[in-house]
Structure formats: structure tokens, C-alpha cells
Design a protein around this motif. Sequence first.
Motif, PDB file in Angstrom:
ATOM      1  N   PRO A  51       0.753  -1.233   0.017  1.00  0.00           N
ATOM      2  CA  PRO A  51      -0.056  -0.012   0.098  1.00  0.00           C
ATOM      3  C   PRO A  51       0.676   1.360  -0.010  1.00  0.00           C
ATOM      4  CG  PRO A  51       0.052  -0.992   2.177  1.00  0.00           C
ATOM      5  CD  PRO A  51       0.725  -1.909   1.353  1.00  0.00           C
ATOM      6  N   GLY A  52       2.119   1.167   0.235  1.00  0.00           N
ATOM      7  CA  GLY A  52       2.929   2.313   0.046  1.00  0.00           C
ATOM      8  C   GLY A  52       2.914   2.911   1.598  1.00  0.00           C
ATOM      9  N   THR A  53       3.184   4.444   1.837  1.00  0.00           N
ATOM     10  CA  THR A  53       3.078   4.965   2.806  1.00  0.00           C
ATOM     11  C   THR A  53       1.474   5.232   3.179  1.00  0.00           C
ATOM     12  OG1 THR A  53       3.870   6.947   4.060  1.00  0.00           O
ATOM     13  CG2 THR A  53       3.182   7.292   1.953  1.00  0.00           C
ATOM     14  N   SER A  54       1.141   5.533   4.513  1.00  0.00           N
ATOM     15  CA  SER A  54      -0.307   5.789   4.713  1.00  0.00           C
ATOM     16  C   SER A  54      -0.090   6.488   5.836  1.00  0.00           C
ATOM     17  CB  SER A  54      -0.688   4.354   5.268  1.00  0.00           C
ATOM     18  OG  SER A  54      -0.204   3.980   6.339  1.00  0.00           O
ATOM     19  N   SER A  55      -1.691   7.306   6.045  1.00  0.00           N
ATOM     20  CA  SER A  55      -1.941   8.021   7.372  1.00  0.00           C
ATOM     21  C   SER A  55      -3.367   8.276   7.640  1.00  0.00           C
ATOM     22  CB  SER A  55      -1.371   9.578   7.028  1.00  0.00           C
ATOM     23  OG  SER A  55      -1.622  10.360   8.010  1.00  0.00           O
ATOM     24  N   ASN A  56      -3.832   8.188   8.594  1.00  0.00           N
ATOM     25  CA  ASN A  56      -5.521   8.229   8.739  1.00  0.00           C
ATOM     26  C   ASN A  56      -6.198   7.417   7.775  1.00  0.00           C
ATOM     27  OD1 ASN A  56      -5.244   9.803  11.189  1.00  0.00           O
ATOM     28  ND2 ASN A  56      -4.875  11.762   9.698  1.00  0.00           N
ATOM     29  N   LYS A  57      -5.618   6.053   7.550  1.00  0.00           N
ATOM     30  CA  LYS A  57      -6.379   5.164   6.684  1.00  0.00           C
ATOM     31  C   LYS A  57      -6.328   5.723   5.357  1.00  0.00           C
ATOM     32  CE  LYS A  57      -9.616   3.612  10.123  1.00  0.00           C
ATOM     33  NZ  LYS A  57     -11.019   3.286  10.687  1.00  0.00           N
ATOM     34  N   MET A  58      -5.634   6.587   4.866  1.00  0.00           N
ATOM     35  CA  MET A  58      -5.430   7.090   3.586  1.00  0.00           C
ATOM     36  C   MET A  58      -4.062   6.421   2.958  1.00  0.00           C
ATOM     37  SD  MET A  58      -6.422   8.536   0.732  1.00  0.00           S
ATOM     38  CE  MET A  58      -7.910   9.571   1.505  1.00  0.00           C
ATOM     39  N   THR A  59      -4.007   5.583   2.013  1.00  0.00           N
ATOM     40  CA  THR A  59      -2.711   4.828   1.656  1.00  0.00           C
ATOM     41  C   THR A  59      -2.213   5.582   0.392  1.00  0.00           C
ATOM     42  OG1 THR A  59      -3.989   3.308   0.363  1.00  0.00           O
ATOM     43  CG2 THR A  59      -3.525   2.936   2.469  1.00  0.00           C
ATOM     44  N   GLU A  60      -0.938   5.404   0.234  1.00  0.00           N
ATOM     45  CA  GLU A  60      -0.423   5.824  -0.837  1.00  0.00           C
ATOM     46  C   GLU A  60      -1.048   5.358  -2.620  1.00  0.00           C
ATOM     47  OE1 GLU A  60       4.050   6.331  -2.823  1.00  0.00           O
ATOM     48  OE2 GLU A  60       3.856   5.456  -0.930  1.00  0.00           O
ATOM     49  N   SER A  61      -1.113   4.020  -2.194  1.00  0.00           N
ATOM     50  CA  SER A  61      -1.726   3.212  -3.453  1.00  0.00           C
ATOM     51  C   SER A  61      -2.984   3.779  -3.887  1.00  0.00           C
ATOM     52  CB  SER A  61      -1.771   1.517  -3.149  1.00  0.00           C
ATOM     53  OG  SER A  61      -2.606   1.554  -2.225  1.00  0.00           O
ATOM     54  N   LYS A  62      -3.822   4.101  -2.903  1.00  0.00           N
ATOM     55  CA  LYS A  62      -5.285   4.738  -3.175  1.00  0.00           C
ATOM     56  C   LYS A  62      -5.063   5.947  -3.980  1.00  0.00           C
ATOM     57  CE  LYS A  62      -9.584   6.010  -0.983  1.00  0.00           C
ATOM     58  NZ  LYS A  62     -10.392   5.698   0.270  1.00  0.00           N
ATOM     59  N   LEU A 110       2.172  12.762   2.880  1.00  0.00           N
ATOM     60  CA  LEU A 110       1.045  12.367   3.773  1.00  0.00           C
ATOM     61  C   LEU A 110       1.418  12.729   5.268  1.00  0.00           C
ATOM     62  CD1 LEU A 110      -0.348   9.107   2.705  1.00  0.00           C
ATOM     63  CD2 LEU A 110      -1.587  11.044   2.694  1.00  0.00           C
ATOM     64  N   SER A 111       2.563  12.820   5.577  1.00  0.00           N
ATOM     65  CA  SER A 111       3.041  13.136   6.904  1.00  0.00           C
ATOM     66  C   SER A 111       2.722  14.589   7.338  1.00  0.00           C
ATOM     67  CB  SER A 111       4.584  12.499   7.047  1.00  0.00           C
ATOM     68  OG  SER A 111       5.202  13.245   6.208  1.00  0.00           O
ATOM     69  N   ASN A 112       2.340  15.516   6.476  1.00  0.00           N
ATOM     70  CA  ASN A 112       2.526  16.917   6.596  1.00  0.00           C
ATOM     71  C   ASN A 112       1.029  17.179   6.601  1.00  0.00           C
ATOM     72  OD1 ASN A 112       2.086  19.650   5.119  1.00  0.00           O
ATOM     73  ND2 ASN A 112       3.899  19.747   6.760  1.00  0.00           N
ATOM     74  N   ALA A 113       0.337  17.800   7.556  1.00  0.00           N
ATOM     75  CA  ALA A 113      -1.222  18.096   7.480  1.00  0.00           C
ATOM     76  C   ALA A 113      -1.449  18.967   6.475  1.00  0.00           C
ATOM     77  CB  ALA A 113      -1.361  18.887   9.002  1.00  0.00           C
ATOM     78  N   GLU A 114      -0.800  19.991   6.070  1.00  0.00           N
ATOM     79  CA  GLU A 114      -1.335  20.813   4.925  1.00  0.00           C
ATOM     80  C   GLU A 114      -1.236  20.145   3.497  1.00  0.00           C
ATOM     81  OE1 GLU A 114       0.030  24.803   2.424  1.00  0.00           O
ATOM     82  OE2 GLU A 114       0.961  24.350   4.401  1.00  0.00           O
ATOM     83  N   ASP A 115      -0.133  19.118   3.228  1.00  0.00           N
ATOM     84  CA  ASP A 115      -0.224  18.354   1.954  1.00  0.00           C
ATOM     85  C   ASP A 115      -1.456  17.062   2.210  1.00  0.00           C
ATOM     86  OD1 ASP A 115       3.432  18.089   1.070  1.00  0.00           O
ATOM     87  OD2 ASP A 115       1.756  19.812   1.271  1.00  0.00           O
ATOM     88  N   TYR A 116      -1.248  16.684   3.481  1.00  0.00           N
ATOM     89  CA  TYR A 116      -2.452  15.630   3.524  1.00  0.00           C
ATOM     90  C   TYR A 116      -3.700  15.885   3.138  1.00  0.00           C
ATOM     91  CZ  TYR A 116      -5.627  12.005   5.852  1.00  0.00           C
ATOM     92  OH  TYR A 116      -6.422  11.152   5.882  1.00  0.00           O
ATOM     93  N   LYS A 117      -4.466  17.106   3.447  1.00  0.00           N
ATOM     94  CA  LYS A 117      -5.622  17.745   2.980  1.00  0.00           C
ATOM     95  C   LYS A 117      -5.750  17.644   1.744  1.00  0.00           C
ATOM     96  CE  LYS A 117      -6.401  20.462   7.211  1.00  0.00           C
ATOM     97  NZ  LYS A 117      -6.545  21.897   7.706  1.00  0.00           N
ATOM     98  N   LYS A 118      -4.661  18.107   0.799  1.00  0.00           N
ATOM     99  CA  LYS A 118      -4.721  17.923  -0.631  1.00  0.00           C
ATOM    100  C   LYS A 118      -4.808  16.613  -1.091  1.00  0.00           C
ATOM    101  CE  LYS A 118      -2.345  22.517  -0.890  1.00  0.00           C
ATOM    102  NZ  LYS A 118      -1.273  23.439  -1.243  1.00  0.00           N
TER     103      LYS A 118
END
Length: 571
Positions: A405-416, A538-546
Motif C-alpha cells: 500500500p505504500g505510505t499511509s496516514s489516517n487510513k489514507m494509503t499511497e496506493s489509493k 502524507l505526513s504533513n497536515a497541509e499536504d495531507y488535506k490536498k
Amino acid sequence: MKTFKWAVITSLFFALVSIVPGHSSAKFQFSDIPTNKEYYEQVHYIADLNIVNQADKFNPGDKLTRAHAAKMLVIASDNQNMSVPSTQFKDLKPGTEQHNFASQAVALGFFNKQADGSFKPNEFIKRDEMGYALSKAFKLSEEISVEKPLMLRDMKGHKYAVQVNGLYYGGVTQGDAGNFLPNDYLTRSQFALFVARALNDTYKLPVKLPEQTSRTYFAKVVTGGDLLNVRTHPAVTGDVVHKLNDGDIVEVLGENGEWLSILINGKNGYIHGKFTKEVGTETPSDDDVAVDEPEVSEPEVTEPEIEEPEEEIVPTPSPTGLVGKVTASSLNIRKTASTSSAIVGKLSAGQKVDVVSLDGHWAKINTSSGTGYIHKNYLKLINKTGNPLNGRIIVIDAGHGGKDPGTSSNKMTESKITLNVAKRVEARLKRAGAKVLMTRSNDSYLTLEQRTNFAKNNYAESFVSIHVNSASPAAKGTEVYYDSSTNPNAAESKKLAAKIHNNIVKSANMADRGVRDQRFYVVRNNNVAAVLVELGFLSNAEDYKKLASDTYAEIYAEAIYQGLVQYYSED
């Protein structure tokens, strides 16, 4: 060499005149230091700087006291003329030499006043306290990192580890067989060596940095089912910061003996190389079989020749409106579409030819003597009419997928995320008339080798791999990679990377982390313009939202699409 104030420069000048490394001829000589001793020059060097008194004997084997060390470091750091603080020690009388130097040393942070109010001037100093004092005096602290790991094993977890690490990378000490021996007492000769090395680059030890190679690649963990520790530095004494599963694939940044420096979730660490195999070298399983290489010979690239070609190539226009711009330094023209066919001419880098037709890896062109064939991989194909992407064979590679799945954060995965963006890029390219090839269109797993072979087998003309990043919460922004180590179309890859990168940064308002040359597997094992896009962190809050937003998925896709349009629009 370090900069000295004028008070010290004069004495240093005479010291260097009288003492030349390898051939000392000091004005005086300590009677108890033979010329064959390793510390002979360094002791006389610091004596000429008045760091130690010029006397009959130096007593090199005597243990160093705290009072001796305080005096030597205050003078060596050129602080002997500072005002003497009114520090009170219960074991030192104010106004005495020992009190003055001890007060200065404490004020400068070289030493600490004892809890009972004493300085303990006649107490022998241990190597760890000496290391701290030297580090403070010469500002040699060095944070322990993957780039500069703690090479002196017995300092792990020590309160002065960072300071001693600074001495190691400052060329002051390499310890004894990999150990610093922090609890051993220090002799006067040893301290003289350390002070001389800190003051003068002539005496510094060559720093043994971790022996990393510049080769980067991807490796698969092979443990037979066990977990593999990721450590902070290349030794079993390194702290375990992560654990890898059997079958995990990681990026290898370099090699340090049997240890591999890897990138895992955007962070660095070390794993033991015997538990890995480079991707592409392991024996594939039934569900992980590499795609066959295309049936074509080595690239049709030759080195430029000094003499002019026997035949001047004068292309004649073709009705297709397709032009090929040569990207190799010299490209053979063959009589037929085969590497065994006769060479009828050559083309130079930047030269343009009209393309009659395309067939697999070969482009048919017109010449003054008829038609000829050249290898398509070394042409940038440009449409002179219509959409610049019409007919172009472009591979879009959604990074990771399936069991990876690659990296992930808050159930959001890189592969998705990558698949979401990739499909939107695909739709745009298809509307423009491009022949779009997706390495995956669902949540499936492919090896890196399968991805690059897919591009080669389908005669790809460009390759875009989409990923997202992860590191510390502060890291953010977009970066796009290409490879110049093995990819013969490095220059074209860099141009494509710049177009895509600039569009993403501008359109998505991303922090600009630049276009970078790196040996990622999917770009270095390609032979066409190939780039790897890291959309954000994904580990950055600002980037994660985007990255988690469909609105921004559209923005990212449009930016990648526009980058391809701009790349293929340029002659």
C-alpha cells in the motif's frame, strides 16, 4: 586551519617556522620526549603556543588533572585574557592561577562546578569529561545521524555522545579499535595530541565516514518469514527504529560493508544486507513472474565519428506530419528494421527527420536515397499538426498497490491516492488522442521490474510514475525525479520532469522541493523519457488535506497532463 586572534598568531607563526610536520627543529626540546614518539611534534607545537610551559620535562605519561586541562583549554581557545569571574570554590583560593583558569573554564562551559562547591583541581580527568570539554572549547559537537552515525561503540547512550561524536568527525580522535574508553584516565601526551588536532588541520586524523556507495536501487526483504530490524546506524548496537516484513521492498541509498542504508517511510535507517535481494535478481514466484523483455537488440546508439557520413541525409517530407528529433549523440540509419541490417547513414543529436510510419521499436523515415529505419527510443516524436499528444504512447504508473500500500496516514494509503490521480491523468490523455497504458488500473500488485518491462514491451515513448511521500511533519511539497546514471534519455527525462514539476507546484500551490536526479528503479531501468513524481507528504497536515481531496486529485492530474502537453509541444 582555525582562525586565531593576533595574540596567538604571532606565536603560532614561530611555532610553524620551527616545527614542520615530519621534520621538527624546535628551539627547545623536552628532555623526556624522544623525537620518535608519535606526539613529539604536537607537544612542541602547543608548547610554542604557550599552551603548556616550556620546561625541562613534559611528563607525557602522567595523568592529566582537571586544573591542567582547564588551563590548557582556556589558552588554546584564546580566552586567557577574559575577565576572571568571581566564582568561589571551596578548594581554590581566589587570585591564584588555578582559581583564575578554573573560573574561566567554568564560565566558558568547559567544566561544571561540583555540587559541593569544589572544582577538584588535582583530580585526574577521565576521557568522557575531557571529550565534553574539548567539544565545548572548539565547538565540535555533532548530532548523531544516518549520515554521521556514532562510530565509537561504547559511547552509545552516554550523556556526552554528541560531543564525542563531534570529536570523531572533527578529526580529533578515532578512539581505540572502535571504542572511546570514556572511563579511562587521560595522559598529558594524549591530551596534547587532541588539542593540537583541534587547533591545526595539519595534525587532524582523516575522518572515516561511513563507506556508502552512490548506487541506489530497490531491494526485497528475504527472511523466510521473520521480521527484519531497521537500525539507526550500521551495527547491531544501533537502536531499532522499524521492522520490515518478509517480502517488503525498500529503497537502498548506499552500502556500508554488509549493511544497507535504506529509505523507509521517508526516513533513513540501516538493515543487514544478507537478508535482502535486489529487486530483479530474486527468483520470481508463480504469482510474481517478470514480463519478458521485448525481442529487440541493444539500442541503436553509436558514438559520434570524426569523419562526415559517406551520405548526406536529406529527409523528404512525409504526409503524416510526424517529426522525430534525435536524442542520442549519434543514431544509425538502417536499410531495414533490424540491427543486423546495413547502416546507410547516421543522424546527430537534435537533428529532425520526417517519420513515414512507426512499427514497434522502429521508425521508418525518408532519406535522399529512399527510406531507412531508426530506433524509436532515441527520437522525441513531435506532431506538427493537431494535438501534440495525439498518437503518443505514454505509460502512467500508479505507484504501489495490492499487498504494497505504500505510505499511509489516517487510513489514507499511497496506493489509493496514486491510482486516483493516475486514472484522471489517463482520462485527459485519452481525450487528447494519446495511447495511454496503465501499469495498473485497480488495487493490484506489480513488481518494479514488471512496471518497466511493461513499458518496454508496449513500445512506450514516455513514462510517468506517481507517488506520495512521508517524512517528518515539517517536510512538505512536491519533487520530481529523473535518472542520469543509466537511462540514455536522461536529458529528455529532466525536461519532462521540470514541466510536470512546475505545473504541480503552481497549480496546487505546493512547496517547491525541486527536480532531482536519483536512481529510482523505474526511472533508471527505462530507456525513454521517464520521471517519478512525488506529489506531496502524507505526513504533513497541509499536504495531507490536498492529497486526500478529490478536488486536488483533479488539480494534480491536470498539472501532470499539462506538463506532458508542454513537453511534447517543444521541438
